[in-house]
Scaffold this motif. Structure first.
Motif, PDB file in Angstrom:
ATOM      1  N   SER A 179       7.389  -8.870  -2.856  1.00  0.00           N
ATOM      2  CA  SER A 179       6.437  -7.885  -3.365  1.00  0.00           C
ATOM      3  C   SER A 179       6.034  -8.220  -4.794  1.00  0.00           C
ATOM      4  CB  SER A 179       7.047  -6.484  -3.301  1.00  0.00           C
ATOM      5  OG  SER A 179       8.102  -6.335  -4.236  1.00  0.00           O
ATOM      6  N   ALA A 180       6.977  -8.720  -5.591  1.00  0.00           N
ATOM      7  CA  ALA A 180       6.646  -9.137  -6.951  1.00  0.00           C
ATOM      8  C   ALA A 180       5.680 -10.322  -6.939  1.00  0.00           C
ATOM      9  CB  ALA A 180       7.924  -9.498  -7.712  1.00  0.00           C
ATOM     10  N   VAL A 181       5.870 -11.238  -5.996  1.00  0.00           N
ATOM     11  CA  VAL A 181       4.956 -12.375  -5.865  1.00  0.00           C
ATOM     12  C   VAL A 181       3.550 -11.904  -5.508  1.00  0.00           C
ATOM     13  CG1 VAL A 181       4.438 -14.460  -4.532  1.00  0.00           C
ATOM     14  CG2 VAL A 181       6.793 -13.992  -5.276  1.00  0.00           C
ATOM     15  N   VAL A 182       3.461 -10.988  -4.546  1.00  0.00           N
ATOM     16  CA  VAL A 182       2.156 -10.480  -4.125  1.00  0.00           C
ATOM     17  C   VAL A 182       1.464  -9.760  -5.278  1.00  0.00           C
ATOM     18  CG1 VAL A 182       0.980  -8.876  -2.583  1.00  0.00           C
ATOM     19  CG2 VAL A 182       2.829 -10.302  -1.704  1.00  0.00           C
ATOM     20  N   LEU A 183       2.202  -8.926  -5.998  1.00  0.00           N
ATOM     21  CA  LEU A 183       1.597  -8.177  -7.095  1.00  0.00           C
ATOM     22  C   LEU A 183       1.119  -9.100  -8.206  1.00  0.00           C
ATOM     23  CD1 LEU A 183       0.937  -5.504  -8.500  1.00  0.00           C
ATOM     24  CD2 LEU A 183       3.278  -5.465  -9.374  1.00  0.00           C
ATOM     25  N   THR A 184       1.905 -10.109  -8.537  1.00  0.00           N
ATOM     26  CA  THR A 184       1.559 -10.999  -9.642  1.00  0.00           C
ATOM     27  C   THR A 184       0.449 -11.967  -9.272  1.00  0.00           C
ATOM     28  OG1 THR A 184       3.865 -10.874 -10.400  1.00  0.00           O
ATOM     29  CG2 THR A 184       2.492 -12.628 -11.314  1.00  0.00           C
ATOM     30  N   ALA A 185       0.527 -12.535  -8.065  1.00  0.00           N
ATOM     31  CA  ALA A 185      -0.439 -13.566  -7.668  1.00  0.00           C
ATOM     32  C   ALA A 185      -1.599 -13.027  -6.855  1.00  0.00           C
ATOM     33  CB  ALA A 185       0.273 -14.653  -6.856  1.00  0.00           C
ATOM     34  N   GLY A 186      -1.432 -11.862  -6.224  1.00  0.00           N
ATOM     35  CA  GLY A 186      -2.456 -11.357  -5.315  1.00  0.00           C
ATOM     36  C   GLY A 186      -3.296 -10.230  -5.858  1.00  0.00           C
ATOM     37  N   THR A 187      -3.096  -9.855  -7.123  1.00  0.00           N
ATOM     38  CA  THR A 187      -3.897  -8.814  -7.772  1.00  0.00           C
ATOM     39  C   THR A 187      -4.329  -9.317  -9.141  1.00  0.00           C
ATOM     40  OG1 THR A 187      -2.095  -7.677  -8.942  1.00  0.00           O
ATOM     41  CG2 THR A 187      -2.431  -7.090  -6.624  1.00  0.00           C
ATOM     42  N   ALA A 237      -4.368  -4.719   3.862  1.00  0.00           N
ATOM     43  CA  ALA A 237      -3.212  -4.512   4.745  1.00  0.00           C
ATOM     44  C   ALA A 237      -2.807  -3.051   4.805  1.00  0.00           C
ATOM     45  CB  ALA A 237      -2.038  -5.369   4.276  1.00  0.00           C
ATOM     46  N   MET A 238      -3.284  -2.245   3.858  1.00  0.00           N
ATOM     47  CA  MET A 238      -2.962  -0.811   3.881  1.00  0.00           C
ATOM     48  C   MET A 238      -3.505  -0.113   5.122  1.00  0.00           C
ATOM     49  SD  MET A 238      -3.564   0.285  -0.088  1.00  0.00           S
ATOM     50  CE  MET A 238      -3.277   2.006   0.331  1.00  0.00           C
ATOM     51  N   VAL A 239      -4.532  -0.684   5.757  1.00  0.00           N
ATOM     52  CA  VAL A 239      -5.052  -0.041   6.973  1.00  0.00           C
ATOM     53  C   VAL A 239      -4.008  -0.044   8.080  1.00  0.00           C
ATOM     54  CG1 VAL A 239      -7.423  -0.671   6.382  1.00  0.00           C
ATOM     55  CG2 VAL A 239      -6.090  -2.169   7.880  1.00  0.00           C
ATOM     56  N   GLY A 240      -2.955  -0.843   7.911  1.00  0.00           N
ATOM     57  CA  GLY A 240      -1.863  -0.830   8.875  1.00  0.00           C
ATOM     58  C   GLY A 240      -1.132   0.497   8.925  1.00  0.00           C
ATOM     59  N   ALA A 241      -1.414   1.381   7.969  1.00  0.00           N
ATOM     60  CA  ALA A 241      -0.810   2.711   8.007  1.00  0.00           C
ATOM     61  C   ALA A 241      -1.368   3.555   9.143  1.00  0.00           C
ATOM     62  CB  ALA A 241      -1.035   3.423   6.670  1.00  0.00           C
ATOM     63  N   LEU A 255       0.238   0.345  -6.718  1.00  0.00           N
ATOM     64  CA  LEU A 255       0.466   1.374  -5.703  1.00  0.00           C
ATOM     65  C   LEU A 255       0.136   0.845  -4.310  1.00  0.00           C
ATOM     66  CD1 LEU A 255      -1.015   4.521  -7.503  1.00  0.00           C
ATOM     67  CD2 LEU A 255       1.398   4.094  -6.996  1.00  0.00           C
ATOM     68  N   GLY A 256      -0.973   0.112  -4.198  1.00  0.00           N
ATOM     69  CA  GLY A 256      -1.359  -0.441  -2.903  1.00  0.00           C
ATOM     70  C   GLY A 256      -0.363  -1.459  -2.390  1.00  0.00           C
ATOM     71  N   VAL A 257       0.119  -2.339  -3.279  1.00  0.00           N
ATOM     72  CA  VAL A 257       1.118  -3.333  -2.859  1.00  0.00           C
ATOM     73  C   VAL A 257       2.384  -2.627  -2.377  1.00  0.00           C
ATOM     74  CG1 VAL A 257       2.606  -5.195  -3.660  1.00  0.00           C
ATOM     75  CG2 VAL A 257       0.211  -5.159  -4.340  1.00  0.00           C
ATOM     76  N   TYR A 258       2.820  -1.620  -3.108  1.00  0.00           N
ATOM     77  CA  TYR A 258       4.004  -0.874  -2.676  1.00  0.00           C
ATOM     78  C   TYR A 258       3.788  -0.254  -1.294  1.00  0.00           C
ATOM     79  CZ  TYR A 258       7.143   3.043  -2.047  1.00  0.00           C
ATOM     80  OH  TYR A 258       8.037   3.931  -1.502  1.00  0.00           O
ATOM     81  N   LEU A 259       2.633   0.375  -1.104  1.00  0.00           N
ATOM     82  CA  LEU A 259       2.399   1.100   0.140  1.00  0.00           C
ATOM     83  C   LEU A 259       2.352   0.166   1.350  1.00  0.00           C
ATOM     84  CD1 LEU A 259      -0.183   3.769  -1.075  1.00  0.00           C
ATOM     85  CD2 LEU A 259       2.152   4.183  -0.279  1.00  0.00           C
ATOM     86  N   PHE A 260       1.658  -0.977   1.239  1.00  0.00           N
ATOM     87  CA  PHE A 260       1.603  -1.814   2.436  1.00  0.00           C
ATOM     88  C   PHE A 260       2.896  -2.614   2.633  1.00  0.00           C
ATOM     89  CE2 PHE A 260      -0.589  -5.081  -0.329  1.00  0.00           C
ATOM     90  CZ  PHE A 260       0.276  -6.136  -0.114  1.00  0.00           C
ATOM     91  N   MET A 261       3.669  -2.815   1.564  1.00  0.00           N
ATOM     92  CA  MET A 261       4.973  -3.446   1.759  1.00  0.00           C
ATOM     93  C   MET A 261       5.948  -2.514   2.472  1.00  0.00           C
ATOM     94  SD  MET A 261       5.043  -6.601   0.668  1.00  0.00           S
ATOM     95  CE  MET A 261       6.797  -6.912   0.492  1.00  0.00           C
TER      96      MET A 261
END
Length: 633
Positions: free
Chosen positions: A214-222, A442-446, A506-512
């Motif tokens: 999740s840290a990788v996604v937040l740092t590199a994907g946002t 990926a949040m649409v997976g909710a 917030l979005g990264v947390y939610l879809f993770m």
């Protein structure tokens, strides 16, 4: 004193110092992986650090820090920019004031340290040396985590080589911009804690591996790395939001007793963070306070008067810096500098009309309530911010209903919308939320998860666990930020929808938290990481060549990246809607998540190095040289 006594005392002090260091280590980073995440983000942010002004609002903060470092709250002279009347500055009583005083005060130690370094060595060399030390520390931590001495030896040689290269290419850094550098350094260090706290939060809920990913996604994907060194509130907001979520989670879990022995302490800290953040940006702090209270109070196990009174006392204490600053500037405890011009005049008119209405009423009624007039005034002043916030949220709802095109351009596709253009109205350089971070789709997976939910029949089963409480806060804060800023977007000078920056962590947390994402990354984490690396190293080269051969202007370059982001967002969204992580579906999800993360990384690298190089003002000389080599259009 005998030699034996001296050695004994020295051992005691060494043990005490070691315990203190261990406590600070545990509080700040949690464990060795948390420290590694911090060092990696600092190294990355240092690579992209540009020692120039990206947003005009930063002139106000720099001048505010310059004046405060000289003992003046009001801005006395324009040390930076064209004058004192820059965006974000407020005039009151014939003097100009800055905003975000919380960050300005936090930057004072950085001013002192940079001035001290300047007196000893050339400033650029000093900052390059600090970055090299961070890289060396990262190599040391990597060696400890993997148990490989080759990482330590190879990393040490590489750090020495990069330091020599930077020194050979170095040019003098303008020492007259100390206050800008101090602000940038402070924001960078605060931003580096965002992935650290997210790692700690999700590793507590799930596993360390998922927390690290999740840290990788937040740092590199946002766009976190893009805004980390920019003196604006956005990176600070992201850190505060994640810290509140972490404190809320720990307030529902048993404590380890090493530093904090009571769960209620974390609950108090959550509200204290909100109060301190009001010193930076009061409207967003008010929104976070409402979101926190709406989730915390109904789900807390203990809402006794004593507990709520304790929370209220510490929350009030955390507001003291905000209140004292406001009183020193405007005389009003709840009117921050950013509301002096607009909110101040509205408040004055409202107060005048209320006073006039009271004097024109019947004598008996007026006489009866006259002793209570001060109390009514206090209640009215306290309710006014909540009423203003409610009005903004209602306005956001109206925008969602009446202006779907603007919402589409702000959140999905920027294109040639007027708000996506630059100030000259020529280049479309302001991307939407999804174009800036396609992994958020990926949040649409909710949706399939919500469809499968069943409401528990018993009251005990309906009690929210610590994980669910944080989920509820993240959703509430996410919706609140969307409603707060929807009516203002799309807007110029956003680049990556910066007003919506809290939505990225917030979005990264939610879809993770979604089962499909969690299962895919758990089983195929190596596929995800290799896909990120391949997209950056190989896809980045292809993108670079394509931009150089076909693109004419920064607007076309930005829209190319926007299309690439949407191109990967569509299949990722379809996969997330299916909600499956078994077998081939899990591998496909890992590939799509990695590709979405890598696409954003490529955009951030090119934006920082080439598109917004700001006159090749990179802190590291090797990055400046690389930017000079890249003449893409």
């Amino acid at each position: 004193m005998t030699a034996t006594e001296f050695v004994g005392r020295l051992r005691q002090r060494t043990t005490a110092l070691s315990n203190t260091r261990g406590t600070m280590y545990s509080v700040l980073f949690g464990d060795r992986i948390g420290l590694t995440v911090f060092l990696a983000t600092v190294v990355l942010f240092g690579l992209l650090w540009r020692t120039a002004f990206l947003i005009n609002d930063s002139y106000t903060l720099a001048n505010g820090l310059y004046s405060l470092s000289n003992g003046q709250l009001a801005m006395t002279e324009p040390a930076y920019g064209p004058g004192l009347e820059t965006p974000g500055a407020s005039s009151y009583g014939g003097q100009w004031y800055a905003r975000n005083y919380g960050v300005i005060v936090l930057s004072l130690p950085a001013v002192f340290v940079l001035n001290l370094l300047t007196a000893v060595v050339e400033l650029r060399i000093a900052l390059v040396a600090l970055w090299s030390l961070a890289l060396l520390a990262l190599a040391v931590q990597g060696s400890h985590l993997t148990g490989s001495d080759w990482i330590l030896y190879g990393g040490s040689v590489g750090v020495l080589g990069l330091f020599g290269l930077n020194v050979a290419l170095a040019q003098p850094l303008d020492a007259g911009r100390i206050h800008l550098y101090a602000l940038q350094l402070t924001h960078l260090l605060i931003a580096a804690f965002t992935p650290v706290v997210l790692y700690r939060l999700l590793s507590g809920m799930q596993t360390r591996r998922l927390g690290l990913l999740s840290a990788v996604v937040l740092t590199a994907g946002t766009p976190l790395a893009f805004w980390a060194s920019v003196p604006k509130r956005h990176a600070v907001t992201g850190t505060v939001v994640v810290c509140i979520a972490y404190c809320l989670y720990r307030s529902r879990k048993p404590t380890d007793g090493a530093v904090i022995s009571q769960r209620q302490t974390f609950r108090v800290l959550a509200y204290a963070l909100v109060g301190l953040y009001a010193w930076v940006h009061a409207p967003e702090a008010l929104l976070l306070c409402v979101a926190l209270a709406l989730v915390d109070i109904p789900t807390a196990q203990d809402n006794s008067p004593r507990t709520l009174a304790r929370i209220g006392v510490f929350f009030a204490l955390s507001l003291l810096p905000f209140i004292i600053t406001n009183i020193a500037i405007s005389g009003s405890p709840i009117k921050p500098p950013r509301l002096i011009s607009g909110g101040g005049s509205l408040g004055g008119n409202a107060a005048s009309s209320v006073t006039g209405g009271g004097s024109g009423g019947g004598g008996g009624s007026s006489g009866l309530f006259t002793p209570l007039a001060p109390l009514f005034g206090v209640v009215e002043s306290g309710m006014r911010p909540l009423l203003l916030l409610g009005g903004e949220l209602v306005s956001g709802l109206e925008t969602l209903r009446q202006q779907p095109d603007d919402v589409y351009h702000a959140f999905v596709r920027s294109g040639s919308a007027s708000g996506a253009l630059d100030n000259a109205g020529e280049e479309s350089v302001n991307l939407s939320l999804l174009e800036s971070a396609p992994v958020l789709v990926a949040m649409v997976g909710a949706l399939p998860v919500v469809r499968r939910l069943r409401v528990p029949s018993s009251t005990a089963a309906r009690a929210l666990s610590a994980d669910r409480v944080v989920d509820a806060f993240a959703i509430t804060a996410f919706v609140g930020v969307v409603l707060l800023y929807t009516s203002r977007l799309p807007l110029h000078a956003q680049v990556t929808a910066r007003y919506l920056f809290p939505l990225y962590p917030l979005g990264v947390y939610l879809f993770m938290r979604l089962p499909a994402v969690r299962g895919s990354l758990t089983d195929h984490w190596h596929v995800f990481l290799w896909t990120v690396a391949g997209t950056v190293l190989l896809g980045g080269q292809v993108t670079l060549v394509f931009v150089a051969l076909t693109v004419n202007g920064i607007g076309e370059a930005f829209q190319l990246h926007a299309l690439l982001a949407l191109g990967i967002a569509v299949p990722l969204g379809i996969w997330a809607l299916r909600g499956r992580s078994e077998g081939v579906a899990g591998q496909a999800g890992a590939v799509l998540l990695g590709a979405a993360t890598g696409v954003t990384t490529v955009f951030l690298l090119l934006t920082s190095i080439e598109y917004y190089a700001l006159g090749d003002a990179h802190l590291l000389p090797m990055m400046r040289a690389l930017g000079e080599l890249l003449a893409l259009y």
